[in-house]
Design a protein around this motif. Structure first.
Motif, PDB file in Angstrom:
ATOM      1  N   ILE A   7      -2.716 -14.261  34.763  1.00  0.00           N
ATOM      2  CA  ILE A   7      -3.528 -15.267  34.064  1.00  0.00           C
ATOM      3  C   ILE A   7      -2.879 -15.668  32.745  1.00  0.00           C
ATOM      4  N   ARG A   8      -2.350 -14.723  32.021  1.00  0.00           N
ATOM      5  CA  ARG A   8      -1.660 -15.055  30.760  1.00  0.00           C
ATOM      6  C   ARG A   8      -0.437 -15.926  31.026  1.00  0.00           C
ATOM      7  N   LEU A  45      -9.873 -20.444  27.954  1.00  0.00           N
ATOM      8  CA  LEU A  45      -9.506 -19.152  27.377  1.00  0.00           C
ATOM      9  C   LEU A  45     -10.521 -18.712  26.329  1.00  0.00           C
ATOM     10  N   PHE A  46     -10.990 -19.656  25.529  1.00  0.00           N
ATOM     11  CA  PHE A  46     -11.971 -19.366  24.479  1.00  0.00           C
ATOM     12  C   PHE A  46     -13.285 -18.859  25.078  1.00  0.00           C
ATOM     13  N   GLN A  47     -13.819 -19.593  26.059  1.00  0.00           N
ATOM     14  CA  GLN A  47     -15.086 -19.176  26.656  1.00  0.00           C
ATOM     15  C   GLN A  47     -14.929 -17.880  27.430  1.00  0.00           C
ATOM     16  N   SER A  48     -13.779 -17.662  28.040  1.00  0.00           N
ATOM     17  CA  SER A  48     -13.538 -16.421  28.777  1.00  0.00           C
ATOM     18  C   SER A  48     -13.578 -15.215  27.851  1.00  0.00           C
ATOM     19  N   GLY A  49     -13.114 -15.393  26.632  1.00  0.00           N
ATOM     20  CA  GLY A  49     -13.139 -14.305  25.664  1.00  0.00           C
ATOM     21  C   GLY A  49     -14.555 -13.879  25.304  1.00  0.00           C
ATOM     22  N   PHE A  50     -15.484 -14.831  25.308  1.00  0.00           N
ATOM     23  CA  PHE A  50     -16.871 -14.527  24.968  1.00  0.00           C
ATOM     24  C   PHE A  50     -17.717 -14.118  26.173  1.00  0.00           C
ATOM     25  N   GLY A  52     -16.522 -13.478  29.515  1.00  0.00           N
ATOM     26  CA  GLY A  52     -15.903 -12.642  30.539  1.00  0.00           C
ATOM     27  C   GLY A  52     -15.751 -13.366  31.867  1.00  0.00           C
ATOM     28  N   PHE A  53     -16.223 -14.623  31.951  1.00  0.00           N
ATOM     29  CA  PHE A  53     -16.101 -15.400  33.184  1.00  0.00           C
ATOM     30  C   PHE A  53     -14.765 -16.124  33.204  1.00  0.00           C
ATOM     31  N   CYS A  54     -13.980 -15.865  34.245  1.00  0.00           N
ATOM     32  CA  CYS A  54     -12.650 -16.447  34.348  1.00  0.00           C
ATOM     33  C   CYS A  54     -12.403 -16.822  35.813  1.00  0.00           C
ATOM     34  N   PRO A  55     -12.517 -18.114  36.176  1.00  0.00           N
ATOM     35  CA  PRO A  55     -12.350 -18.519  37.572  1.00  0.00           C
ATOM     36  C   PRO A  55     -11.041 -18.055  38.222  1.00  0.00           C
ATOM     37  N   PRO A  56      -9.888 -18.139  37.533  1.00  0.00           N
ATOM     38  CA  PRO A  56      -8.665 -17.651  38.181  1.00  0.00           C
ATOM     39  C   PRO A  56      -8.719 -16.157  38.509  1.00  0.00           C
ATOM     40  N   GLU A  57      -9.447 -15.389  37.707  1.00  0.00           N
ATOM     41  CA  GLU A  57      -9.577 -13.961  37.978  1.00  0.00           C
ATOM     42  C   GLU A  57     -10.257 -13.736  39.323  1.00  0.00           C
ATOM     43  N   LYS A  58     -11.325 -14.481  39.576  1.00  0.00           N
ATOM     44  CA  LYS A  58     -12.050 -14.356  40.845  1.00  0.00           C
ATOM     45  C   LYS A  58     -11.147 -14.705  42.021  1.00  0.00           C
ATOM     46  N   LEU A  59     -10.384 -15.781  41.892  1.00  0.00           N
ATOM     47  CA  LEU A  59      -9.487 -16.210  42.958  1.00  0.00           C
ATOM     48  C   LEU A  59      -8.401 -15.176  43.222  1.00  0.00           C
ATOM     49  N   CYS A  74      -9.925 -11.406  30.681  1.00  0.00           N
ATOM     50  CA  CYS A  74     -10.617 -11.406  31.986  1.00  0.00           C
ATOM     51  C   CYS A  74     -10.938 -10.026  32.525  1.00  0.00           C
ATOM     52  N   ARG A  75     -11.948  -9.401  32.007  1.00  0.00           N
ATOM     53  CA  ARG A  75     -12.356  -8.081  32.498  1.00  0.00           C
ATOM     54  C   ARG A  75     -13.236  -8.182  33.697  1.00  0.00           C
TER      55      ARG A  75
END
Length: 75
Positions: A7-8, A45-50, A52-59, A74-75
């Protein structure tokens, strides 16, 4: 390679590519509208930091990529 590292790498690549395509001084300039994609990646990236929702992580998890040790992304 873990989900967090992928993701990074993806985020960094998309930011650099969209800046190159949207900046007038770039040799591969197309349109300044590509800067909106840069903003979208930054906002995600900003919203993911707050949240924890990260669409690429799910994929990536569905594709079987292993999780890391719970790094900063992305935890």
């Amino acid at each position: 390679m873990t989900i967090e590292r992928i993701i990074r790498i993806m985020a960094g690549f998309f930011v650099m590519l969209s800046l190159a395509l949207g900046w007038h001084g770039s040799p591969i300039f197309v349109s300044e509208w590509f800067l909106a994609f840069t903003a979208f990646v930054g906002l995600n990236l900003f919203q993911s930091g707050f949240t924890g929702f990260c669409p690429p992580e799910k994929l990536l998890a569905k594709l079987g990529v292993k999780r890391g040790d719970g790094g900063a992304c992305c935890r």
